[in-house]
Motif scaffolding. Sequence first.
Motif, PDB file in Angstrom:
ATOM      1  N   GLN A  74       6.722   4.338   7.040  1.00  0.00           N
ATOM      2  CA  GLN A  74       6.965   3.608   5.789  1.00  0.00           C
ATOM      3  C   GLN A  74       7.153   4.562   4.607  1.00  0.00           C
ATOM      4  O   GLN A  74       7.997   4.328   3.743  1.00  0.00           O
ATOM      5  CB  GLN A  74       5.787   2.666   5.520  1.00  0.00           C
ATOM      6  N   ILE A  75       6.368   5.648   4.591  1.00  0.00           N
ATOM      7  CA  ILE A  75       6.512   6.633   3.512  1.00  0.00           C
ATOM      8  C   ILE A  75       7.901   7.262   3.562  1.00  0.00           C
ATOM      9  O   ILE A  75       8.587   7.404   2.543  1.00  0.00           O
ATOM     10  CB  ILE A  75       5.412   7.714   3.617  1.00  0.00           C
ATOM     11  N   LEU A  82       1.147   5.495   8.640  1.00  0.00           N
ATOM     12  CA  LEU A  82       1.817   5.311   7.344  1.00  0.00           C
ATOM     13  C   LEU A  82       3.107   6.121   7.223  1.00  0.00           C
ATOM     14  O   LEU A  82       3.895   5.901   6.298  1.00  0.00           O
ATOM     15  CB  LEU A  82       0.873   5.710   6.204  1.00  0.00           C
ATOM     16  N   LYS A 123       0.823  -1.217   0.000  1.00  0.00           N
ATOM     17  CA  LYS A 123       0.000   0.000   0.000  1.00  0.00           C
ATOM     18  C   LYS A 123       0.859   1.271   0.000  1.00  0.00           C
ATOM     19  O   LYS A 123       0.586   2.226  -0.728  1.00  0.00           O
ATOM     20  CB  LYS A 123      -0.924   0.007   1.211  1.00  0.00           C
ATOM     21  N   THR A 124       1.913   1.293   0.832  1.00  0.00           N
ATOM     22  CA  THR A 124       2.728   2.502   0.957  1.00  0.00           C
ATOM     23  C   THR A 124       3.385   2.869  -0.357  1.00  0.00           C
ATOM     24  O   THR A 124       3.418   4.036  -0.755  1.00  0.00           O
ATOM     25  CB  THR A 124       3.800   2.321   2.047  1.00  0.00           C
TER      26      THR A 124
END
Length: 565
Positions: free
Chosen positions: A217-218, A214, A165-166
């Motif tokens: 991870q971003i 998030l 997803k990231t």
Amino acid sequence: MTITFDDVAQNRRVDDFKKEEEEELMKVLSDKYGLPYIDLRGLAPEPDAMRMIKEEIAKEINSAPFKILGKKLYIATVNPNNTKLVELINSLEARGNKVTLFLCSHASINHVLSRYDDIHEITKIEGGMIDFTKEKLETLMSSFETIKDLTKKFEELAKSDVLYKTSKLIELIVAGAVKFDASDIHIEPEEESVRVRYRLNGALEDIVFLSNSLLGQIISRFKLLSGLKLSNSGNAQDGRFSISLGEVEIEVRVSVIPGNYGESFVMRLLDPRHVFSDLDKIDFGDKIRELVEKALARPNGVLLTTGPTGSGKTTTLYAFLSKSYTPEIKIVTIEDPVEYHLEGITQTQVEEEKGYTFLSGLRSVLRQDPDVIMVGEIRDEDTAKVAINAALTGHLVFSTLHTNNAAGTIPRLIDLKVNPKVIASALSLSLAQRLVRKLCPYCKQEYVASEKETRLITNVLGEMKIFKKDSSMRGFSPTETYKLYKSVGCEKCSNGYKGRTGLFEAVPMSLDLEKIITSNPSEHEIKEIVKKQGIPTMREDGIIKVLSGITSIDEVARVIDLYEE
């Protein structure tokens, strides 16, 4: 008198001295061993190279791989006679690798070894690597048409359980920025969410708010892309990466700083398609265009652009360079940094840590026998003096200076201790500029000016002396009512605006100005002389562009003191 001895500072200086001593020793030993010397302290080693040797082995033999090209592996060591290193090299070459050995200091080895933590982190996230291919970006960009569509797509993706997803969120962040011609991407952690914003037409606009979960991870993926240290979250870092769109390559400059709620990212997109190197595309009025072209036609002299950061000064300088270029002349630039590459022009970049500053670069460039020189910025008196003297010795010089307006250029140069008599001989033109957003042609709405706006416009037009001389200002004269336009907003624009244009004013050197320059004239005195020449001020240029429907009066008031003169 009490003398305070600083143990920590003294020990640090001793350590630094010992490190430099070792670097010098290794340079000498490199000749003895017949190996090239390398200083790796400021280098980011390549992850693929580091994976060729396990961390525990590299630490044991005080050697580290730092670069790989195909089967060629580059290894640095402090001791080339280490038997375990020799065994390792034999093992690597038996597997078809070709090893090139370098000699370096312990400081260099320790720097590379410290990056193994990053390699471990990269291995964890590698499965979701980001895909910035032309095909991938085009597919993503075709999936949304407006900012609202993009925001909805973000929200759907953030709530989904898709694999990686990231990485997909990051691809969408970049695709949206490219599609909507954003100049910057801002990723800002806040107490309850992560704000993602684009700078569109010079103004920041919220795109989406993502979950704080998030953020880590971003950040890891953007750091990986930009060549930054993944494990370093307490210091500011700068990096870069590129986005290839086939024939066009967009360079992305990355800046990260620590904040209260996590690291904040700003990415500047340098898209060569958006640099206006054509002087004819810059929206000068007739009078100012005439002054610019006259100054560019001279074989020598200084042309200065002034204005705050983000006012388009670099774009104007590039337009000057393109207008001046012919195969018969040599043009050299000193920039910080080189933002766009221009064909046929030698461009150099300031690297202060290596001693290449605007001043040293300018002095070096003058030995290259150039006809035209562009200095990114005049920051100090030495650079100012050398630039002005270069114009006196037959060079055409372009540069920028930090002043609020064009009239402030001469007082600023005098403050930098440039001889006023020399300024009079060398300075051809000072140009000040600001950028304003253009109204969207599809949704802008006409209205009758308010009493306050009417009074302002009437006063400005009444002061102007050049309606008959400047075709861009014909048809505008004081009246009782004015039809203006305001922003509305539609699917084809950003909050009612689409694109940007410039507001300009200029101060050319003249006989009247030369007469008073030695007395260190004030900005007001200079403005009075320019006014008599019929050259429009930035305030007047703004009003004409408002009356022409190019921009709104609110937008002009946002960037200049429109209601005060």
